[in-house]
Design a protein around this motif. Structure first.
Motif, PDB file in Angstrom:
ATOM      1  N   GLY A   1       0.791  -1.221   0.000  1.00 21.03           N
ATOM      2  CA  GLY A   1       0.000   0.000   0.000  1.00 21.03           C
ATOM      3  C   GLY A   1       0.821   1.266   0.000  1.00 21.03           C
ATOM      4  O   GLY A   1       0.442   2.260   0.632  1.00 21.03           O
ATOM      5  N   ILE A   2       1.959   1.241  -0.688  1.00 19.10           N
ATOM      6  CA  ILE A   2       2.833   2.414  -0.776  1.00 19.10           C
ATOM      7  C   ILE A   2       2.436   3.213  -2.006  1.00 19.10           C
ATOM      8  O   ILE A   2       2.277   2.669  -3.100  1.00 19.10           O
ATOM      9  N   GLN A   3       2.271   4.509  -1.836  1.00 16.45           N
ATOM     10  CA  GLN A   3       1.651   5.329  -2.874  1.00 16.45           C
ATOM     11  C   GLN A   3       2.483   5.465  -4.139  1.00 16.45           C
ATOM     12  O   GLN A   3       1.954   5.441  -5.252  1.00 16.45           O
ATOM     13  N   LYS A   4       3.806   5.622  -4.017  1.00 21.64           N
ATOM     14  CA  LYS A   4       4.618   5.912  -5.191  1.00 21.64           C
ATOM     15  C   LYS A   4       5.789   4.934  -5.317  1.00 21.64           C
ATOM     16  O   LYS A   4       6.343   4.473  -4.320  1.00 21.64           O
ATOM     17  N   SER A   5       6.149   4.649  -6.593  1.00 22.73           N
ATOM     18  CA  SER A   5       7.305   3.800  -6.866  1.00 22.73           C
ATOM     19  C   SER A   5       8.153   4.449  -7.950  1.00 22.73           C
ATOM     20  O   SER A   5       7.630   5.151  -8.835  1.00 22.73           O
ATOM     21  N   PHE A   6       9.475   4.226  -7.859  1.00 22.19           N
ATOM     22  CA  PHE A   6      10.425   4.845  -8.777  1.00 22.19           C
ATOM     23  C   PHE A   6      11.482   3.821  -9.197  1.00 22.19           C
ATOM     24  O   PHE A   6      11.679   2.802  -8.521  1.00 22.19           O
ATOM     25  N   THR A   7      12.163   4.114 -10.290  1.00 21.97           N
ATOM     26  CA  THR A   7      13.327   3.329 -10.705  1.00 21.97           C
ATOM     27  C   THR A   7      14.624   4.122 -10.517  1.00 21.97           C
ATOM     28  O   THR A   7      15.703   3.554 -10.562  1.00 21.97           O
ATOM     29  N   ASN A   8      14.523   5.428 -10.303  1.00 22.36           N
ATOM     30  CA  ASN A   8      15.683   6.291 -10.051  1.00 22.36           C
ATOM     31  C   ASN A   8      15.596   6.794  -8.618  1.00 22.36           C
ATOM     32  O   ASN A   8      14.643   7.507  -8.258  1.00 22.36           O
ATOM     33  N   TYR A   9      16.569   6.432  -7.805  1.00 19.61           N
ATOM     34  CA  TYR A   9      16.485   6.770  -6.381  1.00 19.61           C
ATOM     35  C   TYR A   9      16.486   8.275  -6.130  1.00 19.61           C
ATOM     36  O   TYR A   9      15.931   8.753  -5.132  1.00 19.61           O
ATOM     37  N   LYS A  10      17.072   9.049  -7.017  1.00 21.80           N
ATOM     38  CA  LYS A  10      17.098  10.501  -6.817  1.00 21.80           C
ATOM     39  C   LYS A  10      15.705  11.107  -6.947  1.00 21.80           C
ATOM     40  O   LYS A  10      15.402  12.121  -6.304  1.00 21.80           O
ATOM     41  N   ASP A  11      14.856  10.489  -7.745  1.00 20.39           N
ATOM     42  CA  ASP A  11      13.475  10.961  -7.857  1.00 20.39           C
ATOM     43  C   ASP A  11      12.707  10.735  -6.565  1.00 20.39           C
ATOM     44  O   ASP A  11      11.781  11.489  -6.236  1.00 20.39           O
ATOM     45  N   LEU A  12      13.091   9.710  -5.837  1.00 18.92           N
ATOM     46  CA  LEU A  12      12.407   9.372  -4.586  1.00 18.92           C
ATOM     47  C   LEU A  12      12.613  10.433  -3.515  1.00 18.92           C
ATOM     48  O   LEU A  12      11.735  10.649  -2.664  1.00 18.92           O
ATOM     49  N   PHE A  13      13.755  11.129  -3.549  1.00 14.97           N
ATOM     50  CA  PHE A  13      14.085  12.091  -2.497  1.00 14.97           C
ATOM     51  C   PHE A  13      13.058  13.208  -2.356  1.00 14.97           C
ATOM     52  O   PHE A  13      12.935  13.816  -1.296  1.00 14.97           O
ATOM     53  N   ARG A  14      12.324  13.509  -3.414  1.00 17.92           N
ATOM     54  CA  ARG A  14      11.314  14.571  -3.343  1.00 17.92           C
ATOM     55  C   ARG A  14      10.150  14.197  -2.424  1.00 17.92           C
ATOM     56  O   ARG A  14       9.403  15.068  -1.986  1.00 17.92           O
ATOM     57  N   GLU A  15      10.027  12.895  -2.146  1.00 13.38           N
ATOM     58  CA  GLU A  15       8.872  12.398  -1.393  1.00 13.38           C
ATOM     59  C   GLU A  15       9.216  11.975   0.029  1.00 13.38           C
ATOM     60  O   GLU A  15       8.335  11.511   0.749  1.00 13.38           O
ATOM     61  N   THR A  16      10.471  12.134   0.436  1.00  9.65           N
ATOM     62  CA  THR A  16      10.906  11.513   1.691  1.00  9.65           C
ATOM     63  C   THR A  16      11.753  12.435   2.559  1.00  9.65           C
ATOM     64  O   THR A  16      12.332  13.413   2.091  1.00  9.65           O
ATOM     65  N   ASP A  17      11.819  12.063   3.841  1.00  6.30           N
ATOM     66  CA  ASP A  17      12.729  12.700   4.801  1.00  6.30           C
ATOM     67  C   ASP A  17      13.883  11.770   5.166  1.00  6.30           C
ATOM     68  O   ASP A  17      14.931  12.229   5.622  1.00  6.30           O
ATOM     69  N   ALA A  18      13.657  10.478   4.996  1.00  7.97           N
ATOM     70  CA  ALA A  18      14.651   9.469   5.373  1.00  7.97           C
ATOM     71  C   ALA A  18      14.506   8.275   4.443  1.00  7.97           C
ATOM     72  O   ALA A  18      13.410   7.966   3.979  1.00  7.97           O
ATOM     73  N   VAL A  19      15.637   7.595   4.197  1.00  7.12           N
ATOM     74  CA  VAL A  19      15.605   6.440   3.302  1.00  7.12           C
ATOM     75  C   VAL A  19      16.267   5.237   3.961  1.00  7.12           C
ATOM     76  O   VAL A  19      17.147   5.376   4.815  1.00  7.12           O
ATOM     77  N   VAL A  20      15.815   4.062   3.538  1.00  4.41           N
ATOM     78  CA  VAL A  20      16.419   2.797   3.951  1.00  4.41           C
ATOM     79  C   VAL A  20      17.038   2.183   2.708  1.00  4.41           C
ATOM     80  O   VAL A  20      16.347   1.962   1.710  1.00  4.41           O
TER      81      VAL A  20
END
Length: 345
Positions: free
Chosen positions: A51-70
């Motif tokens: 149930g995660i809203q967004k998925s990406f193939t480029n990790y840099k694109d993910l940074f716009r949606e997050t405060d912390a990453v695993v």
């Protein structure tokens, strides 16, 4: 207070079996907003399943949606992604080992210092109740200063035949860098992370190269197997302490064994199962606790510690400098095995 927005980079087995389920249990303080994987299908499947809203193939694109990453990628990419994430203002929980080399670890620590963000390394054995109990007793001086440690991380014919575990280019090694690193890190932490001065090690890949052998954890190509499946080491420290270490994926032993044992001036501690051994009051005392405090699921304990650290409530239990020491010793074990000489610091 706004929830911590979490992104998962690398949506394979460790993310789906451990990290994502753990973060979902702390929904009051954190929410997984995005997942990323080079394989678009894997990323989308993980997003749909949890149930995660967004998925990406480029990790840099993910940074716009997050405060912390695993970071749950193969070891080769730990440093690159960690540095990029920290520079993008992200807190980071990076799977073990910290990186492929101590130099890469140092680059990660420098990026942390520049960013002021959290850099946590997922050496989750420290969060086990037995490890926590042992550390508490050592800090209370119940056994005195530990001067000898013995650590064994042994599996009987259990080479992980899935994923990239036997890919030296992506992982950097085998049983030592994948499995034994947990018990190595735990031993160093319980000893107080004394400065290493000398390492002698031997790494083998003899057993897994033999044809027609039973492997309990999936099939792999024995002809091209080029990572270590059995490693031994002897490590000396500046305070006079020493560590005897052994790990294997493929040992010909009766059954799997995980053990850490410490000898101190006033007594000793065994983990797995937990016991404190002392000589006092004219007696030899072996003490086993009736109950140990802490979380049975160490993945949950690690996740909660990371969330609270990012929110400024506590410090993460595995400091980057300590994880760097573990990698530095791993480097030295491999180099000693290659050269046949002891590595000195």
């Amino acid at each position: 207070m706004r929830k911590l927005r979490i992104g998962i980079i690398g949506a394979g087995g460790i993310a789906q079996s451990r990290h994502i389920p753990a973060f979902l249990k702390f929904s009051d303080n954190a929410t997984i907003t995005a997942v990323c994987d080079l394989n678009e299908e894997t990323a989308k499947r993980a997003a749909d399943q949890f149930g995660i809203q967004k998925s990406f193939t480029n990790y840099k694109d993910l940074f716009r949606e997050t405060d912390a990453v695993v970071i749950c990628t193969p070891n080769k990419f730990h440093s690159e992604i960690t540095v990029a994430a920290l520079e993008a203002g992200q807190h980071v929980l990076c799977e073990k080992p910290m990186a492929m080399s101590s130099q890469e670890c140092e680059e990660m620590a420098e990026a942390r210092d520049r960013s002021g963000k959290v850099l946590a390394i997922a050496y989750h054995y420290r969060f086990m109740k037995e490890a926590q109990a042992a550390k508490k007793l050592i800090l209370a001086n119940e056994i005195g200063q530990p001067f000898v440690a013995r650590a064994r991380a042994m599996r009987r014919r259990k080479v992980p035949g899935w994923g990239v575990f036997t890919n030296k280019e992506l992982q950097g090694g085998g049983s030592l860098i994948d499995y034994g690193c947990h018990l190595l890190d735990l031993s160093l932490w319980l000893m107080g992370n004394p400065k290493e001065t000398e390492v002698i090690g031997s790494a083998y890949n003899t057993l897994s190269k033999m044809p027609d052998q039973i492997n309990q954890w999936g099939s792999f190509e024995h002809k091209t197997f080029n990572v270590d499946d059995h490693v031994t080491a002897y490590i000396k420290f500046a305070n006079g302490a020493s560590l005897l270490f052994e790990t294997s994926w493929s040992a010909n032993i009766e059954s799997d064994e995980e053990s850490v044992s410490l000898s101190g001036e006033y007594g000793g501690i065994d983990l797995f199962p937990f016991r404190m051994n002392q000589s006092k009051h004219g007696m030899l005392l072996n003490t086993q606790p009736e109950w140990l405090p802490g979380e049975d699921d160490y993945a949950l304990a690690q996740t909660q510690n990371f969330i609270n650290t990012c929110l400024g409530r506590e410090e993460f239990m595995v400091k980057a400098e300590e994880a760097l020491q573990t990698t530095r010793i791993i480097d030295a074990i491999y180099k000693s095995s290659e050269t046949g000489e002891r590595e000195q610091f």
